[in-house]
Design an enzyme around this catalytic site. Structure first.
Site, PDB file in Angstrom:
ATOM      1  N   PHE A 190      43.006  48.607  12.485  1.00  0.00           N
ATOM      2  CA  PHE A 190      44.248  48.817  13.239  1.00  0.00           C
ATOM      3  C   PHE A 190      43.901  49.325  14.640  1.00  0.00           C
ATOM      4  O   PHE A 190      43.134  50.279  14.799  1.00  0.00           O
ATOM      5  CB  PHE A 190      45.160  49.821  12.520  1.00  0.00           C
ATOM      6  N   GLU A 241      34.672  83.883  24.495  1.00  0.00           N
ATOM      7  CA  GLU A 241      33.874  83.868  25.747  1.00  0.00           C
ATOM      8  C   GLU A 241      34.724  83.504  26.958  1.00  0.00           C
ATOM      9  O   GLU A 241      34.219  82.911  27.913  1.00  0.00           O
ATOM     10  CB  GLU A 241      32.689  82.879  25.680  1.00  0.00           C
TER      11      GLU A 241
HETATM   12  C1  LIG Z   1      36.606  84.588  16.360  1.00  0.00           C
HETATM   13  C2  LIG Z   1      36.525  85.432  17.583  1.00  0.00           C
HETATM   14  C3  LIG Z   1      35.304  86.012  17.933  1.00  0.00           C
HETATM   15  C4  LIG Z   1      35.203  86.809  19.073  1.00  0.00           C
HETATM   16  N1  LIG Z   1      34.000  87.415  19.355  1.00  0.00           N
HETATM   17  C5  LIG Z   1      33.923  88.302  20.389  1.00  0.00           C
HETATM   18  C6  LIG Z   1      32.719  89.035  20.648  1.00  0.00           C
HETATM   19  O1  LIG Z   1      31.703  88.866  19.954  1.00  0.00           O
HETATM   20  N2  LIG Z   1      32.716  89.950  21.658  1.00  0.00           N
HETATM   21  C7  LIG Z   1      33.804  90.177  22.435  1.00  0.00           C
HETATM   22  O2  LIG Z   1      33.728  91.007  23.331  1.00  0.00           O
HETATM   23  N3  LIG Z   1      34.954  89.477  22.238  1.00  0.00           N
HETATM   24  C8  LIG Z   1      35.048  88.564  21.229  1.00  0.00           C
HETATM   25  N4  LIG Z   1      36.209  87.867  20.996  1.00  0.00           N
HETATM   26  C9  LIG Z   1      37.355  88.106  21.853  1.00  0.00           C
HETATM   27  C10 LIG Z   1      37.606  86.987  22.857  1.00  0.00           C
HETATM   28  O3  LIG Z   1      36.563  86.941  23.794  1.00  0.00           O
HETATM   29  C11 LIG Z   1      38.962  87.264  23.532  1.00  0.00           C
HETATM   30  O4  LIG Z   1      39.942  87.036  22.525  1.00  0.00           O
HETATM   31  C12 LIG Z   1      39.195  86.395  24.736  1.00  0.00           C
HETATM   32  O5  LIG Z   1      38.429  86.837  25.808  1.00  0.00           O
HETATM   33  C13 LIG Z   1      40.677  86.372  25.154  1.00  0.00           C
HETATM   34  O6  LIG Z   1      41.231  87.637  25.185  1.00  0.00           O
HETATM   35  P1  LIG Z   1      42.642  87.910  24.455  1.00  0.00           P
HETATM   36  O7  LIG Z   1      42.604  87.297  23.118  1.00  0.00           O
HETATM   37  O8  LIG Z   1      42.923  89.349  24.558  1.00  0.00           O
HETATM   38  O9  LIG Z   1      43.696  87.085  25.301  1.00  0.00           O
HETATM   39  P2  LIG Z   1      44.455  87.562  26.643  1.00  0.00           P
HETATM   40  O10 LIG Z   1      43.471  87.933  27.687  1.00  0.00           O
HETATM   41  O11 LIG Z   1      45.497  88.535  26.284  1.00  0.00           O
HETATM   42  O12 LIG Z   1      45.144  86.204  27.092  1.00  0.00           O
HETATM   43  C14 LIG Z   1      46.398  85.754  26.533  1.00  0.00           C
HETATM   44  C15 LIG Z   1      46.763  84.432  27.198  1.00  0.00           C
HETATM   45  O13 LIG Z   1      46.913  84.634  28.613  1.00  0.00           O
HETATM   46  C16 LIG Z   1      46.085  83.755  29.333  1.00  0.00           C
HETATM   47  N5  LIG Z   1      45.573  84.407  30.544  1.00  0.00           N
HETATM   48  C17 LIG Z   1      45.063  85.650  30.683  1.00  0.00           C
HETATM   49  N6  LIG Z   1      44.700  85.880  31.952  1.00  0.00           N
HETATM   50  C18 LIG Z   1      44.949  84.745  32.643  1.00  0.00           C
HETATM   51  C19 LIG Z   1      44.790  84.316  34.002  1.00  0.00           C
HETATM   52  N7  LIG Z   1      44.231  85.117  34.935  1.00  0.00           N
HETATM   53  N8  LIG Z   1      45.184  83.063  34.347  1.00  0.00           N
HETATM   54  C20 LIG Z   1      45.727  82.228  33.428  1.00  0.00           C
HETATM   55  N9  LIG Z   1      45.910  82.568  32.124  1.00  0.00           N
HETATM   56  C21 LIG Z   1      45.534  83.797  31.752  1.00  0.00           C
HETATM   57  C22 LIG Z   1      44.932  83.432  28.373  1.00  0.00           C
HETATM   58  O14 LIG Z   1      44.328  82.181  28.712  1.00  0.00           O
HETATM   59  C23 LIG Z   1      45.673  83.365  27.038  1.00  0.00           C
HETATM   60  O15 LIG Z   1      46.285  82.107  26.921  1.00  0.00           O
HETATM   61  C24 LIG Z   1      36.345  87.033  19.888  1.00  0.00           C
HETATM   62  C25 LIG Z   1      37.562  86.420  19.553  1.00  0.00           C
HETATM   63  C26 LIG Z   1      37.658  85.641  18.416  1.00  0.00           C
HETATM   64  C27 LIG Z   1      38.983  85.004  18.075  1.00  0.00           C
END
Ligand SMILES: Cc1cc2nc3c(=O)[nH]c(=O)nc-3n(C[C@H](O)[C@H](O)[C@H](O)COP(=O)(O)OP(=O)(O)OC[C@H]3O[C@@H](n4cnc5c(N)ncnc54)[C@H](O)[C@@H]3O)c2cc1C
Length: 387
Positions: A278, A367
């Site tokens: 397909f 990251e």
């Molecule tokens: C499975 C897993 C493993 C991880 N391992 C590690 C680790 O080993 N060490 C560690 O330190 N962290 C770790 N993390 C954390 C991860 O690095 C963070 O979750 C990530 O950096 C995003 O931060 P936050 O989730 O707080 O999102 P936030 O920063 O709160 O962002 C929320 C939303 O806003 C957007 N946003 C934020 N700022 C901006 C901007 N300036 N412009 C546009 N959009 C923006 C983001 O893209 C996202 O969509 C891990 C996370 C997971 C899920």
């Protein structure tokens, strides 16, 4: 096709592929279902030299470089995105930082056991209220006569609760924001440190993720990496290397989803013929093919640039963020398309599609999110107006 890989790099790729298929794949579904982290697999990876690609021989490494590391990472992630994470924890984070910013004593003490997996690493930037904006972190390190006292909470940290050593980022001078951040090499068994597992999560169930509570944790003077205030610079350097590893994992997942979808499309028959006949299925497969190929090439290019900095000059950040962003989006798209090709069998757990679908989402978050990668990329396009 080996695309200009050296004989040694191709051997690394093949060894990782064989190990992933023989030693990880047979138990991967059960391990994920049981949320089991199998440290025997990590130790076996260490025996094969998978965590020694960036360190010189005197620390137990082979110094084969980031391209070799990326090839191995990609192959492991094709079978298990969870065990793909271990490359960052054992190598790309702590080892790269110590090789660039550490003292000889720190390197000698910490790099060899990370290579042999006698120590388990982690790096901690993220906090409950601090994600993308790392300079707003609340964890503090107060200098005292004989060291530093660390207080705060780290959240979503890979490798927790099994980590034995970690780089903890903390503010030594909060008023100065990113210029007041410092990085500390911390023995995770130090009194005052509590590591708690986050058990309720969407995927990566064989890769531990957790919270670190730091309550009056005493770190000696020589635990600091570089100088007070170097933390932000160190974090950016480290993230370049951990993002590269994440990009390699995502390219592996994109490739695996393509391979699985291709195989299923040839096997599954509807309307009297294999569904691969397909055109709409062909469209999906053609796009998955292009995107995973592009993702891999971006990883190889970025890794090559890190291995050959003299050829390019300047930081490799643009190329790494490009690979990280594109790979994450390609992996999620490939898992999504594979899910459509498998349809109800993709939704079930008999095939690994739903696992890759869940795990791939992490590449858009960890990251630095996909948005943050685009911010980093687009920064390069802004021309400062003179005058
Ligand atoms: C499975 C897993 C493993 C991880 N391992 C590690 C680790 O080993 N060490 C560690 O330190 N962290 C770790 N993390 C954390 C991860 O690095 C963070 O979750 C990530 O950096 C995003 O931060 P936050 O989730 O707080 O999102 P936030 O920063 O709160 O962002 C929320 C939303 O806003 C957007 N946003 C934020 N700022 C901006 C901007 N300036 N412009 C546009 N959009 C923006 C983001 O893209 C996202 O969509 C891990 C996370 C997971 C899920």
């Amino acid at each position: 096709m080996d695309f200009g890989l050296t004989k040694e790099q191709a051997m690394v790729r093949d060894a990782a592929r064989e190990f992933a298929q023989k030693e990880i794949a047979p138990t991967v579904e059960e391990d994920e279902r049981e949320h089991r982290y199998n440290d025997k697999i990590v130790k076996e990876m260490a025996k094969l030299g998978f965590f020694g690609f960036i360190a010189p021989e005197r620390y137990g490494g082979t110094e084969m470089g980031y391209l070799a590391a990326s090839l191995a990472t990609l192959e492991i992630a094709k079978e298990s995105p969870s065990y793909g994470v271990t490359f960052n924890l054992q190598m790309n984070a702590i080892q790269s930082v110590l090789l660039a910013f550490g003292t000889e004593q720190q390197r000698e003490q910490y790099i060899p056991p990370l290579i042999t997996a006698d120590a388990y690493g982690c790096f901690a930037l993220t906090e409950p209220d601090t994600g993308s904006d790392i300079a707003s972190m609340l964890t503090t390190a107060r200098e005292v006569d004989d060291g530093y006292i660390l207080n705060g909470n780290k959240m979503w940290i890979s490798g927790v609760p099994v980590a034995t050593v970690g780089i903890i980022f903390a503010m030594t001078d909060p008023e100065k924001r990113h210029r007041g951040m410092s990085a500390f090499l911390v023995d995770m068994q130090t009194p005052g440190i509590e590591q708690c597992a986050i058990t309720e999560k969407m995927g990566l169930h064989s890769s531990p993720t957790g919270e670190i509570v730091l309550e009056n944790v005493k770190a000696p003077k020589d635990a600091i990496i570089g100088n007070p205030g170097d933390g932000f610079k160190i974090a950016m350097y480290m993230l370049d290397r951990t993002r590269l590893s994440c990009a390699a994992r995502s390219a592996g997942v994109a490739e695996k989803c393509f391979e699985l979808a291709k195989q299923y499309a040839n096997e599954r028959t509807q309307f009297g013929q294999p569904i691969i006949h397909f055109q709409m299925i062909q469209d999906q497969l053609a796009r998955m093919w292009c995107e995973h190929e592009a993702a891999k090439l971006l990883v190889f290019k970025a890794a090559w640039i890190v291995d050959n900095p003299q050829q390019v000059g300047g930081r490799p950040t643009l190329h790494i963020s490009t690979a990280k962003y594109y790979g994450a989006e390609a992996a999620v798209a490939a898992a999504n398309e594979a899910m459509k090709v498998y349809a109800s069998y993709g939704f079930g757990t008999e095939y690994p599609i739903e696992r890759f679908y869940r795990d791939a989402k992490t590449y858009q978050i960890v990251e630095g999110t996909s948005n943050i990668q685009k911010v980093i990329i687009a920064r390069n396009f802004i021309e400062e107006k003179k005058g």
